[in-house]
Design a protein around this motif. Structure first.
Motif, PDB file in Angstrom:
ATOM      1  N   ILE A  40       0.836  -1.210   0.000  1.00  0.00           N
ATOM      2  CA  ILE A  40       0.000   0.000   0.000  1.00  0.00           C
ATOM      3  C   ILE A  40       0.867   1.256   0.000  1.00  0.00           C
ATOM      4  O   ILE A  40       0.600   2.221  -0.729  1.00  0.00           O
ATOM      5  CB  ILE A  40      -0.959  -0.019   1.204  1.00  0.00           C
ATOM      6  CG1 ILE A  40      -2.003  -1.131   1.017  1.00  0.00           C
ATOM      7  CG2 ILE A  40      -1.642   1.337   1.386  1.00  0.00           C
ATOM      8  CD1 ILE A  40      -2.892  -1.338   2.211  1.00  0.00           C
ATOM      9  N   MET A  41       1.934   1.255   0.806  1.00  0.00           N
ATOM     10  CA  MET A  41       2.784   2.444   0.843  1.00  0.00           C
ATOM     11  C   MET A  41       3.578   2.608  -0.440  1.00  0.00           C
ATOM     12  O   MET A  41       3.865   3.734  -0.857  1.00  0.00           O
ATOM     13  CB  MET A  41       3.710   2.386   2.061  1.00  0.00           C
ATOM     14  CG  MET A  41       2.985   2.639   3.364  1.00  0.00           C
ATOM     15  SD  MET A  41       4.098   3.019   4.726  1.00  0.00           S
ATOM     16  CE  MET A  41       5.038   1.494   4.802  1.00  0.00           C
ATOM     17  N   THR A  42       3.972   1.511  -1.074  1.00  0.00           N
ATOM     18  CA  THR A  42       4.655   1.621  -2.363  1.00  0.00           C
ATOM     19  C   THR A  42       3.746   2.258  -3.400  1.00  0.00           C
ATOM     20  O   THR A  42       4.172   3.120  -4.181  1.00  0.00           O
ATOM     21  CB  THR A  42       5.119   0.236  -2.839  1.00  0.00           C
ATOM     22  OG1 THR A  42       6.061  -0.306  -1.899  1.00  0.00           O
ATOM     23  CG2 THR A  42       5.772   0.319  -4.217  1.00  0.00           C
ATOM     24  N   MET A  43       2.492   1.841  -3.404  1.00  0.00           N
ATOM     25  CA  MET A  43       1.548   2.378  -4.378  1.00  0.00           C
ATOM     26  C   MET A  43       1.228   3.842  -4.104  1.00  0.00           C
ATOM     27  O   MET A  43       1.245   4.676  -5.017  1.00  0.00           O
ATOM     28  CB  MET A  43       0.264   1.545  -4.374  1.00  0.00           C
ATOM     29  CG  MET A  43      -0.808   2.031  -5.340  1.00  0.00           C
ATOM     30  SD  MET A  43      -2.213   0.910  -5.390  1.00  0.00           S
ATOM     31  CE  MET A  43      -2.750   0.954  -3.666  1.00  0.00           C
ATOM     32  N   LEU A  96       3.179   7.315  -5.894  1.00  0.00           N
ATOM     33  CA  LEU A  96       2.225   8.047  -6.727  1.00  0.00           C
ATOM     34  C   LEU A  96       2.035   9.478  -6.242  1.00  0.00           C
ATOM     35  O   LEU A  96       2.029  10.428  -7.045  1.00  0.00           O
ATOM     36  CB  LEU A  96       0.884   7.313  -6.746  1.00  0.00           C
ATOM     37  CG  LEU A  96      -0.219   7.946  -7.600  1.00  0.00           C
ATOM     38  CD1 LEU A  96       0.220   8.015  -9.055  1.00  0.00           C
ATOM     39  CD2 LEU A  96      -1.519   7.165  -7.468  1.00  0.00           C
ATOM     40  N   PHE A  97       1.864   9.666  -4.928  1.00  0.00           N
ATOM     41  CA  PHE A  97       1.645  11.005  -4.394  1.00  0.00           C
ATOM     42  C   PHE A  97       2.805  11.943  -4.730  1.00  0.00           C
ATOM     43  O   PHE A  97       2.601  13.065  -5.188  1.00  0.00           O
ATOM     44  CB  PHE A  97       1.460  10.954  -2.876  1.00  0.00           C
ATOM     45  CG  PHE A  97       0.156  10.340  -2.446  1.00  0.00           C
ATOM     46  CD1 PHE A  97      -0.869  10.126  -3.356  1.00  0.00           C
ATOM     47  CD2 PHE A  97      -0.049   9.946  -1.126  1.00  0.00           C
ATOM     48  CE1 PHE A  97      -2.070   9.560  -2.967  1.00  0.00           C
ATOM     49  CE2 PHE A  97      -1.250   9.379  -0.732  1.00  0.00           C
ATOM     50  CZ  PHE A  97      -2.261   9.186  -1.655  1.00  0.00           C
ATOM     51  N   ALA A 126      12.180   5.783   1.184  1.00  0.00           N
ATOM     52  CA  ALA A 126      12.664   5.226  -0.086  1.00  0.00           C
ATOM     53  C   ALA A 126      11.659   5.467  -1.206  1.00  0.00           C
ATOM     54  O   ALA A 126      12.023   5.865  -2.317  1.00  0.00           O
ATOM     55  CB  ALA A 126      12.944   3.735   0.077  1.00  0.00           C
ATOM     56  N   ASN A 127      10.386   5.255  -0.919  1.00  0.00           N
ATOM     57  CA  ASN A 127       9.356   5.451  -1.938  1.00  0.00           C
ATOM     58  C   ASN A 127       9.176   6.926  -2.280  1.00  0.00           C
ATOM     59  O   ASN A 127       8.939   7.284  -3.448  1.00  0.00           O
ATOM     60  CB  ASN A 127       8.024   4.863  -1.462  1.00  0.00           C
ATOM     61  CG  ASN A 127       8.018   3.354  -1.510  1.00  0.00           C
ATOM     62  OD1 ASN A 127       8.686   2.741  -2.335  1.00  0.00           O
ATOM     63  ND2 ASN A 127       7.265   2.734  -0.618  1.00  0.00           N
ATOM     64  N   LEU A 128       9.265   7.786  -1.289  1.00  0.00           N
ATOM     65  CA  LEU A 128       9.140   9.216  -1.557  1.00  0.00           C
ATOM     66  C   LEU A 128      10.293   9.714  -2.433  1.00  0.00           C
ATOM     67  O   LEU A 128      10.096  10.517  -3.341  1.00  0.00           O
ATOM     68  CB  LEU A 128       9.106   9.998  -0.249  1.00  0.00           C
ATOM     69  CG  LEU A 128       7.868   9.791   0.639  1.00  0.00           C
ATOM     70  CD1 LEU A 128       7.993  10.590   1.922  1.00  0.00           C
ATOM     71  CD2 LEU A 128       6.592  10.159  -0.095  1.00  0.00           C
ATOM     72  N   ALA A 129      11.498   9.231  -2.149  1.00  0.00           N
ATOM     73  CA  ALA A 129      12.642   9.634  -2.966  1.00  0.00           C
ATOM     74  C   ALA A 129      12.476   9.138  -4.402  1.00  0.00           C
ATOM     75  O   ALA A 129      12.765   9.870  -5.362  1.00  0.00           O
ATOM     76  CB  ALA A 129      13.930   9.079  -2.362  1.00  0.00           C
ATOM     77  N   PHE A 144       4.976   1.424 -13.831  1.00  0.00           N
ATOM     78  CA  PHE A 144       6.151   0.650 -14.221  1.00  0.00           C
ATOM     79  C   PHE A 144       6.942   0.201 -12.991  1.00  0.00           C
ATOM     80  O   PHE A 144       7.582  -0.849 -12.993  1.00  0.00           O
ATOM     81  CB  PHE A 144       7.052   1.480 -15.131  1.00  0.00           C
ATOM     82  CG  PHE A 144       6.765   1.302 -16.590  1.00  0.00           C
ATOM     83  CD1 PHE A 144       6.904   0.068 -17.195  1.00  0.00           C
ATOM     84  CD2 PHE A 144       6.336   2.369 -17.355  1.00  0.00           C
ATOM     85  CE1 PHE A 144       6.632  -0.102 -18.548  1.00  0.00           C
ATOM     86  CE2 PHE A 144       6.061   2.214 -18.706  1.00  0.00           C
ATOM     87  CZ  PHE A 144       6.208   0.968 -19.305  1.00  0.00           C
ATOM     88  N   VAL A 145       6.923   0.999 -11.936  1.00  0.00           N
ATOM     89  CA  VAL A 145       7.626   0.640 -10.702  1.00  0.00           C
ATOM     90  C   VAL A 145       6.793  -0.320  -9.871  1.00  0.00           C
ATOM     91  O   VAL A 145       7.306  -1.285  -9.302  1.00  0.00           O
ATOM     92  CB  VAL A 145       7.950   1.910  -9.886  1.00  0.00           C
ATOM     93  CG1 VAL A 145       8.555   1.550  -8.538  1.00  0.00           C
ATOM     94  CG2 VAL A 145       8.884   2.816 -10.671  1.00  0.00           C
ATOM     95  N   PHE A 146       5.493  -0.073  -9.807  1.00  0.00           N
ATOM     96  CA  PHE A 146       4.627  -0.848  -8.912  1.00  0.00           C
ATOM     97  C   PHE A 146       4.478  -2.303  -9.373  1.00  0.00           C
ATOM     98  O   PHE A 146       4.480  -3.218  -8.557  1.00  0.00           O
ATOM     99  CB  PHE A 146       3.256  -0.171  -8.828  1.00  0.00           C
ATOM    100  CG  PHE A 146       2.297  -0.871  -7.905  1.00  0.00           C
ATOM    101  CD1 PHE A 146       2.525  -0.902  -6.539  1.00  0.00           C
ATOM    102  CD2 PHE A 146       1.170  -1.507  -8.389  1.00  0.00           C
ATOM    103  CE1 PHE A 146       1.648  -1.537  -5.675  1.00  0.00           C
ATOM    104  CE2 PHE A 146       0.292  -2.151  -7.540  1.00  0.00           C
ATOM    105  CZ  PHE A 146       0.540  -2.167  -6.178  1.00  0.00           C
ATOM    106  N   LEU A 147       4.349  -2.512 -10.674  1.00  0.00           N
ATOM    107  CA  LEU A 147       4.132  -3.868 -11.178  1.00  0.00           C
ATOM    108  C   LEU A 147       5.285  -4.809 -10.836  1.00  0.00           C
ATOM    109  O   LEU A 147       5.063  -5.884 -10.262  1.00  0.00           O
ATOM    110  CB  LEU A 147       3.883  -3.826 -12.692  1.00  0.00           C
ATOM    111  CG  LEU A 147       3.611  -5.183 -13.358  1.00  0.00           C
ATOM    112  CD1 LEU A 147       2.357  -5.816 -12.782  1.00  0.00           C
ATOM    113  CD2 LEU A 147       3.473  -5.023 -14.870  1.00  0.00           C
ATOM    114  N   PRO A 148       6.551  -4.467 -11.142  1.00  0.00           N
ATOM    115  CA  PRO A 148       7.640  -5.368 -10.727  1.00  0.00           C
ATOM    116  C   PRO A 148       7.755  -5.507  -9.217  1.00  0.00           C
ATOM    117  O   PRO A 148       8.115  -6.579  -8.712  1.00  0.00           O
ATOM    118  CB  PRO A 148       8.894  -4.706 -11.320  1.00  0.00           C
ATOM    119  CG  PRO A 148       8.403  -3.812 -12.386  1.00  0.00           C
ATOM    120  CD  PRO A 148       7.061  -3.335 -11.938  1.00  0.00           C
TER     121      PRO A 148
END
Length: 369
Positions: free
Chosen positions: A184-187, A191-192, A267-270, A291-295
């Motif tokens: 959830i946080m990766t997505m 995105l945000f 890490a995700n924010l960066a 493209f990032v979320f799928l892998p």
């Protein structure tokens, strides 16, 4: 309906797609990525699980039994230790997923028909439990020098026991809920933040911000800090609901849970900021995020067993922050490990964050120039 006008619109859209490289890449890239991932990388038939071995008997028969287990290809030895306690510590730290224990009275147990070996399993990963069950079917080897022992090549069902720690009931929720924090946080975080800078530019606010005394570093860090709090709120919601609805335990320190979550958030924010410096519009930012979320969701070990992937894909997955976070959060919540015991994954997240943030700031300064 006029055919010429309709054809003009079709040609216009095709030309626009040709100029939009991100969309064009998705048209070709998504089928290719999914085909490669599902056809080559995803494998539910686990092989080569990291295993630790304790052979306290050290006889010809015990060594033959261990070799027969290794010959199945289900496990691959990465460490040999002297006591089951050392093996349990390795499982808790996530260094191995399976432990093979042969007791010192192996020969006597073999003669008496009792359990001759024990398989210790990291139950925080339900797929590992299923793979370990294959080891129970390994025949008790007849190569022991003791002639009093009955020779047998029948499966050793009941004579090799499997003990699953941390999730003996094999409840899927116990394995999935901690991973959902990362997914959830990766997505959301990527995105945000991927949209944040692009939105300011589309609304014309970027020029106003540049005219202020803010430096580029201050601007970018200030944009992401509010999302750190949002990510921690999301973590709290998932933890509370997971505990209330599914009785998911937190065996380790709650502080370690939030520290691990904070590392993933940063890490995700960066990464999201880096995407925002390259995207030309909010729609492009969302495409690049996909493209990032799928892998991440397919290769990190959340949906499919990490150990079942080819080595090349595993090396690629090590670049993804979600891969390291899943090890951390499952280690802390389900095995009661501390972050310091999994310092390599902590270090990987820190290095990834610093690298992405540095690239994002350099890219942002270049665009300003």
């Amino acid at each position: 309906m006029n055919g010429r006008r309709l054809w003009a619109i079709v040609v216009k859209e095709l030309r626009q797609l040709r100029r939009d490289r991100i969309t064009l890449a998705m048209v070709v890239g998504i089928p290719v990525i999914q085909l490669v991932l599902f056809g080559y990388a995803i494998n539910t038939n686990l092989r080569g699980l990291d295993a630790g071995i304790v052979d306290q008997a050290n006889t010809a028969g015990s060594r033959a039994l261990v070799m027969d287990m290794l010959a199945t290809g289900v496990v691959a030895p990465v460490a040999r230790v002297d006591t089951p306690q050392e093996l349990m510590a390795m499982i808790r730290r996530g260094q191995v997923g399976i432990g093979i224990v042969v007791p010192p009275d192996f020969e006597r147990r073999r003669i008496d028909g009792r359990a001759v070996a024990q398989i210790l399993v990291d139950g925080s990963d339900t797929s590992v439990q299923a793979a370990a069950a294959q080891l129970m079917q390994v025949p008790i080897d007849s190569a022991a020098p003791d002639t009093r022992a009955p020779l047998t090549s029948t499966p050793a069902s009941g004579r090799i026991s499997v003990v699953a720690f941390y999730n003996p009931q094999r409840r899927s929720a116990v394995n999935i809920v901690p991973g959902l924090i990362g997914v959830i946080m990766t997505m959301t975080m990527v995105l945000f933040t991927a949209i944040a800078i692009v939105r300011e530019r589309e609304r014309g606010n970027m020029e106003l911000l540049i005219a202020t005394p803010l430096t580029s570093s201050e601007l970018m860090i200030g944009k992401v800090l509010p999302y750190v709090a949002i990510g921690l709120v999301q973590t709290s919601v998932i933890l509370v609901l997971g505990r209330w609805l599914f009785a998911v335990p937190i065996l380790g320190s709650v502080l370690d849970v939030y520290l691990a979550s904070g590392l993933l958030i940063l890490a995700n924010l960066a990464l999201g900021l880096l995407i925002s410096t390259r995207a030309q519009s909010q729609f492009q930012a969302m495409q690049m995020t996909f493209f990032v979320f799928l892998p991440s969701i397919l290769l990190s070990g959340f949906m499919f067993p990490f150990a079942g992937m080819p080595k090349l894909v595993q090396w690629l997955a090590e670049v993804l922050p979600l891969t390291h976070f899943l090890r951390l959060i499952r280690g802390v919540m389900l095995r009661g490990a501390g972050l310091w015991e999994m310092w390599l994954d902590v270090l990987a997240l820190v290095v990834f964050t610093l690298a992405m943030m540095a690239l994002a700031i350099l890219r942002f300064r270049k665009r300003l120039d």
